[in-house]
Structure formats: C-alpha cells, structure tokens
Design a protein around this motif. Structure first.
Motif, PDB file in Angstrom:
ATOM      1  N   VAL A  90     -34.109  42.287  31.076  1.00 12.42           N
ATOM      2  CA  VAL A  90     -33.924  41.125  30.202  1.00 12.42           C
ATOM      3  C   VAL A  90     -34.938  40.060  30.587  1.00 12.42           C
ATOM      4  N   PHE A  91     -35.592  39.495  29.588  1.00 18.01           N
ATOM      5  CA  PHE A  91     -36.573  38.452  29.830  1.00 18.01           C
ATOM      6  C   PHE A  91     -35.926  37.081  29.749  1.00 18.01           C
ATOM      7  N   SER A  92     -36.313  36.179  30.606  1.00 17.37           N
ATOM      8  CA  SER A  92     -35.900  34.791  30.420  1.00 17.37           C
ATOM      9  C   SER A  92     -36.770  34.142  29.349  1.00 17.37           C
ATOM     10  N   SER A  93     -38.009  34.563  29.287  1.00 18.21           N
ATOM     11  CA  SER A  93     -38.908  34.093  28.234  1.00 18.21           C
ATOM     12  C   SER A  93     -40.054  35.080  28.147  1.00 18.21           C
ATOM     13  N   LEU A  94     -40.780  35.028  27.062  1.00 15.71           N
ATOM     14  CA  LEU A  94     -41.898  35.943  26.884  1.00 15.71           C
ATOM     15  C   LEU A  94     -43.009  35.222  26.156  1.00 15.71           C
ATOM     16  N   GLN A  95     -44.211  35.514  26.560  1.00  8.85           N
ATOM     17  CA  GLN A  95     -45.356  34.880  25.933  1.00  8.85           C
ATOM     18  C   GLN A  95     -46.272  35.941  25.333  1.00  8.85           C
ATOM     19  N   GLY A 135     -33.267  36.728  19.520  1.00  2.00           N
ATOM     20  CA  GLY A 135     -33.248  36.685  18.064  1.00  2.00           C
ATOM     21  C   GLY A 135     -34.216  35.678  17.461  1.00  2.00           C
ATOM     22  N   GLU A 136     -34.877  34.950  18.307  1.00  2.00           N
ATOM     23  CA  GLU A 136     -35.780  33.900  17.821  1.00  2.00           C
ATOM     24  C   GLU A 136     -36.946  34.485  17.033  1.00  2.00           C
ATOM     25  N   PHE A 138     -38.265  37.792  18.949  1.00  2.00           N
ATOM     26  CA  PHE A 138     -37.681  38.109  20.249  1.00  2.00           C
ATOM     27  C   PHE A 138     -36.387  38.871  19.993  1.00  2.00           C
ATOM     28  N   GLY A 139     -36.216  40.011  20.621  1.00  2.00           N
ATOM     29  CA  GLY A 139     -35.025  40.811  20.385  1.00  2.00           C
ATOM     30  C   GLY A 139     -33.745  40.082  20.772  1.00  2.00           C
ATOM     31  N   ASP A 140     -32.676  40.448  20.123  1.00  2.00           N
ATOM     32  CA  ASP A 140     -31.391  39.794  20.382  1.00  2.00           C
ATOM     33  C   ASP A 140     -31.001  39.879  21.854  1.00  2.00           C
ATOM     34  N   ALA A 141     -31.304  41.008  22.467  1.00  2.00           N
ATOM     35  CA  ALA A 141     -30.952  41.222  23.867  1.00  2.00           C
ATOM     36  C   ALA A 141     -32.025  40.720  24.824  1.00  2.00           C
ATOM     37  N   ARG A 142     -33.063  40.158  24.286  1.00  2.00           N
ATOM     38  CA  ARG A 142     -34.177  39.602  25.070  1.00  2.00           C
ATOM     39  C   ARG A 142     -34.823  40.648  25.971  1.00  2.00           C
ATOM     40  N   LYS A 143     -34.894  41.886  25.456  1.00  2.00           N
ATOM     41  CA  LYS A 143     -35.583  42.938  26.194  1.00  2.00           C
ATOM     42  C   LYS A 143     -36.861  43.373  25.488  1.00  2.00           C
ATOM     43  N   ASP A 144     -37.053  42.914  24.268  1.00  2.00           N
ATOM     44  CA  ASP A 144     -38.200  43.374  23.520  1.00  2.00           C
ATOM     45  C   ASP A 144     -38.685  42.283  22.579  1.00  2.00           C
ATOM     46  N   SER A 145     -39.905  42.435  22.154  1.00  2.00           N
ATOM     47  CA  SER A 145     -40.495  41.462  21.240  1.00  2.00           C
ATOM     48  C   SER A 145     -41.509  42.164  20.358  1.00  2.00           C
TER      49      SER A 145
END
Lengths: 107, 117
Positions: free
Chosen positions: A28-33, A53-54, A65-72
C-alpha cells in the motif's frame, strides 16, 4: 521496500491515439508520484496522488490512484509527439522509482 | 524560476580515479538527494541528506561514496575509486521543508554523465 512494477515497459503509438500505462505494487502506498523524463534530462514531476480512488487531470493526462492505494494508472488522450518520453512512478516516502514506461508517439 | 544546477555536465575519468560531482540545490531547500541512472535503466536512489547529515542511503551507496555540503550552497557526491560500473547519469535533487500532511516535490537537476574508462 515497496517494489514498483510499471507496464508496459515500451509503448509505441501513432499521434492521436489514446494510451494507458500502469504502476503496481503488492504494498500500500502512502502517496505516489508520476514523473516524465526526457533524454538527457532529470525527471520532472507531473502529479502526486494521495487518496485512494483519487483522479487528477493535467490537460490530456488523467492520473488515477487505486482504491486500495496499491496501483495507479496514467491515461493520455490523443497523444502528441511531444508526449514522447519515459514515464516514471515513484513512492514519495521511499524515494524508489519504477523502471518506467518508455513512450514513443510517432507522427 | 529557481532550479537545481549540476556540474560538470559530462565527466570522463579513468578507473580507480576519484571524482566529485557538484550540485547547487534550490536556495532555501532543506532536503538533498543523489540518484543515478545507468543508461537504459531505472532511476536508483543513492542517498538523502538533511540537517548536515545523511538521513537515508541505499545499498548502492557503499564506502566508495560520500556526500558533503561544504558551504551553504553546494552539495557534492564523491566517488573515491571509480569502477567501470559507476558509469551512469547522476542526478541531484532538492526539496523544500515538508509540511505535515503534504508531499513536496523533489526538483531534479539536469544530471552529470559520468563515464569511467
């Protein structure tokens, strides 16, 4: 360590086409760039996504950004030759980059 | 617009020689980074520097590497005894102070291409 996998590794399309590239992890990502790098230059930040989900739009570029914050994903609409470059995702806190997707947009 | 600068743009050296790569981060930034990118490969984190000390380093950053902020503006990366496999683009980056809950952008320099012969 959060391993980032980007796909596809290479993508060659005609001008005007749409495309999507992906960045995935088992963590799980806290944030992704997302960055874009042109040959002989350093990476330039395109966007930071933080919330699951953003969706962020930057002209013809749409970042999700994926709902689970694992993918983008990064979607480009009506690609232009100027979009050619290496698209990198990175985890902000870990300062780790994916291997990137090398995009070539042909006229 | 302020930017990160790096010198030289291209450095050619013989194996075993020492090299110093120089960076001038954006004024008032507090966090400094070095990355490398071997031709055709991914950008790899080397080291981060804050408050005049290394805050984090990767497994690549071994005893052959060191960083220094000799004055208020420069940030250097030294490779003591270069190896062929050190040939790469080396990018410096800087970042402003991180406000709680924010994710500040790292600004990258144009890179130094190091060629070890």
């Amino acid at each position: 360590t959060q391993l980032l996998e980007q796909s596809p590794q290479f993508l060659s399309i005609q001008e005007g086409e749409n495309l999507t590239v992906y960045c995935n992890s088992s963590s799980v990502f806290s944030s992704l760039q997302w960055y874009r790098q042109e040959p002989g230059e350093g990476p330039v930040l395109l966007v930071t996504v933080v919330t699951g989900g953003e969706v962020k739009k930057l002209k013809r570029l749409t970042f999700q950004f994926g709902d689970a914050r694992k993918d983008s994903s990064l979607h480009i609409t009506a690609a232009q030759t100027g979009d050619t470059g290496l698209y990198l995702c990175a985890v902000n806190n870990d300062m780790r980059f994916g291997a990137g997707t090398r995009l070539t947009v042909k006229p | 617009e302020p930017e990160v600068t790096q010198t030289p743009s291209h450095q050619v050296t013989q194996m075993g020689q020492e090299v110093i790569l120089r960076c001038v981060p954006i004024s008032n930034h507090l966090y400094f980074y070095w990355y490398r990118q071997i031709l055709g490969q991914k950008v790899e984190f080397l080291v981060s520097f804050y408050n005049n000390e290394i805050s984090e380093k990767s497994e690549i950053f071994d005893d052959q590497f060191s960083v220094e902020r000799p004055d208020g503006s420069n940030f250097t990366l030294k490779i003591r005894s270069t190896k062929l496999e050190d040939s790469a683009m080396y990018f410096c980056a800087s970042k402003d102070r991180t406000l709680e809950g924010s994710y500040n952008e790292q600004f990258f320099g144009p890179g130094t291409r190091l060629t070890v012969l």
